[in-house]
Each structure stands twice: as structure tokens, then as C-alpha cells.
Scaffold this active site. Sequence first.
Site, PDB file in Angstrom:
ATOM      1  N   GLY A 129      36.957  41.054  39.330  1.00 20.67           N
ATOM      2  CA  GLY A 129      37.758  42.165  38.783  1.00 20.67           C
ATOM      3  C   GLY A 129      36.997  42.972  37.751  1.00 20.67           C
ATOM      4  N   ILE A 131      35.169  41.937  35.293  1.00 18.76           N
ATOM      5  CA  ILE A 131      33.996  41.283  34.682  1.00 18.76           C
ATOM      6  C   ILE A 131      32.718  41.883  35.255  1.00 18.76           C
ATOM      7  CG2 ILE A 131      32.790  39.097  34.318  1.00 18.76           C
ATOM      8  CD1 ILE A 131      35.417  37.653  34.974  1.00 18.76           C
ATOM      9  N   LYS A 200      34.078  35.391  47.380  1.00 17.53           N
ATOM     10  CA  LYS A 200      33.426  35.920  46.176  1.00 17.53           C
ATOM     11  C   LYS A 200      32.083  35.223  45.915  1.00 17.53           C
ATOM     12  CE  LYS A 200      37.818  37.314  44.080  1.00 17.53           C
ATOM     13  NZ  LYS A 200      38.946  36.839  43.262  1.00 17.53           N
ATOM     14  N   GLY A 297      43.924  42.480  38.300  1.00 15.96           N
ATOM     15  CA  GLY A 297      44.794  43.343  37.493  1.00 15.96           C
ATOM     16  C   GLY A 297      44.366  44.788  37.622  1.00 15.96           C
TER      17      GLY A 297
HETATM   18  N1  HSE Z   1      44.137  36.825  44.219  1.00 14.95           N
HETATM   19  C1  HSE Z   1      42.982  36.973  43.385  1.00 14.95           C
HETATM   20  C2  HSE Z   1      43.061  36.000  42.221  1.00 14.95           C
HETATM   21  C3  HSE Z   1      42.819  38.350  42.809  1.00 14.95           C
HETATM   22  O1  HSE Z   1      44.068  35.307  42.056  1.00 14.95           O
HETATM   23  O2  HSE Z   1      42.090  35.898  41.485  1.00 14.95           O
HETATM   24  C4  HSE Z   1      42.031  39.291  43.629  1.00 14.95           C
HETATM   25  O3  HSE Z   1      40.768  38.841  43.975  1.00 14.95           O
END
Ligand code: HSE
Length: 400
Positions: A129, A131, A200, A297
Amino acid sequence: MTKVAVLGYGTVGSGVYEVLKKNRDVICSKLGDEIQVRYVLDLREFEGDPVQEVLVHDIDVIINDPEIAVVCETMGGEHPAYEFTKRALESGKSVCTSNKELVEKHGPELIQIAKAHNCSYLFEASVGGGIPIIRPLRTSLAQEEILSITGILNGTTNYILTKMETEGLAFETVLARAQEKGYAEKNPDADVLGFDACRKIAILTSLAYGKKVNFEDITTEGITAITDVDFAYAKKMGATIKLFAKSVKKGDRHYALVAPFLVGQDNPLYAVNGVFNAILVNCNMGGETMYYGKGAGKLATASAVVADVLDCARHIGKHLDIRWEDTKLEISPIDGAVRRFFVRVSTTDRAQIEKVFGEVEMLPGVADGECGFVTEEMTEAQYREKAEAFGGVLSMIRVD
Ligand code: HSE
């Protein structure tokens, strides 16, 4: 003035619009140029929202406007995001995205298309996100050999594990409450089974080594089997349990794994709680660096997209290179990975345990008729053999 288009006015897209509007002066003073949102593409209407003035429903309007230099792809999903991204890049427009699925599946190809058309494909917001982690890997750590990356890359699971620990609740109870409050998805599988973190770490590993990691090659275990009893043992050890996404280089071999780990207080990731994410990168020269913040977020993710927009605006007509070849990075089976294991068994007979597992550190039982212990270091394959020979293993958590 740099003119941009935003594809998708959902959570992240509307966040991008908001960040660019609210921070207009800050951006202008730091960039020395203005960024203007010329178009927002969405199939829906947004009556009463000022976005309506720049709303379009046809991608061709954006592609055919030569003044658009940067496109923010915040639609998510593979299609039509893939086709729209390709067309934008082929028209020489840089694309900045938060779309981890597209980056993981088509990253190398889209970077090559950007290169061929003197523009850029940037994706800071696709992992962690808000970061900054993609840019540090691409620039600040480019001189380093990356020895390992360990990430808490999923906010939903970190929130659940934190609540289980602090309130002594069962997984199902915390998940149900998180869903009620909208912190967890109605279908939480991608998060709780570890698949989101897996995609990720596949992206981060690809960037660290410049080759393509297929997420299917990464052994992935979620947090659904973690219980309050596991946390009771962890507490006795002064430790906690975190879902780690790990990528390790040992000699010529690469290992990657997403799984719950027992984490001691000396680990900087121990204190990362709730929905927060963090990534610990260990390099051969500079040692450890850590990146911490909101992994999801609206405004956090949008802010990362806008950081990429600024980078593109500073380099109009140039390609910002990201080394990511389309050749596969071999991920070795985790059988050879060496570590200690925390094991719970349905006996308290130390001699019986040590006969199979060798010398162990015994932990007093926190539940009747069982005990826990931590093994010496051994390979994953050796652990599996011993666990099969012993039988009656209630649970195992790897020790970081
Ligand atoms: N669903 C993910 C989380 C957010 O809970 O980190 C988006 O990558």
C-alpha cells in the site's frame, strides 16, 4: 502542466483524485509543475461529485488525447486493465498502478512495452500500500545483493493475529468480527489462506533478483489453523505469531515461503501490529533496513500511486527502468530450508519426543495431555520425516 487520467473511480482511484486535489500546492512546490486530472474513467455516474466534470466512459477519449502524459490504473483485476494499460503505454503515456494482480502476471511485458515507447510502468502501490518498498528496491538498494526479504504483507491477517493474541480469541471469532466491521472481505480466502501475501512476495522477489517469480512456485500456508493454544505457548516463550512472506537467497538457491512464524521480541517485525504492514530487507553490505506503514487503505495506497505520477512527470519522454526479465527465477523446494520448529504433540513424554526429534527445548503444557517443544535446527524435509515417524503432531509453527 502534466495532465493525467485516472482509470477507475473506486477506493484507490477516488483516493488519487483526492490526494492530487488536497496536496495540489505541496505537489506543485516540490515538482515545480502542476498536475491536473484531465479525465476520470468509470462506467458509473457520480451525481453531485465534482469528479463528474472530468468523468468519461470511453477509454478512447484518453488514449487519443496527446496531452495526457500519465495514466493511473486503479481499476484492479486483469481485464480490461491489461488491455487499457497496454494501449496507454503504446501511446507513450506512462502508467502508474496499484494493481498487484496485473503487475504479478504481466509486469515484465508491460515494462518492455513502456521501454519501447519511452515511457514508464510504475507500481509502487501494488505491494505494501502506502509503504515505499518498490522504489527502495529499485534505487536505494540497487547496489546491494539482497540476502532476504521478510514481510508482513497482509493487513487482514495481521489484524486477526493481533486480536487473537491481545484478546485471547479464536480465529473464527476474530474473523467474524472483522467481517462485521468491514476490516475483512466477505470472502476472506485470498487473505487468510496467504495468497495475497504470496503474490506480493513474488513481486518483491522478482524485483530483488530481476527475474520472474511465479507465485505458484511459492509454498503458501495461511493462518486458519492457528489457535489460541498456539498463542498461549508463544506467550510463554515471550514470542508472538505472524504471517511472514519470506524470500531467502542461500548461495545460488532461492527459497520462498508464506506461512505463520513464531517471532521473538528481538525481531523488528515483532512489534508490527493490527492492520500495519512492514518489510525487513537484509542486504550483504548495508545490513537490515525496514519499511513500515499502512499496507492498504484509500489515501495510503493512493499516495503511493501519486508518488509514481510525480516520478513520471519529472521524466516525461524517458523510460524509468525496472530490471525484471521475463525469464523464470527458479525457486527451490523448501525441503532444503533450515530452521527450528515449534511443535505441539499429544504426549508429555520427553524421552519419546527426543528419541525422534533429537534434543528439544521443552515447554510446559498449556493444555491437558499435550506439550510443546522447539527443535534444534533441521531442514524442512528432516522435520517432515520426523513428524511422520512420530505421529500425533497436533501442530507445527516455524521459528524465525
Ligand atoms: N487485502 C489486503 C490486506 C489489502 O489485507 O492487506 C490489499 O492488498
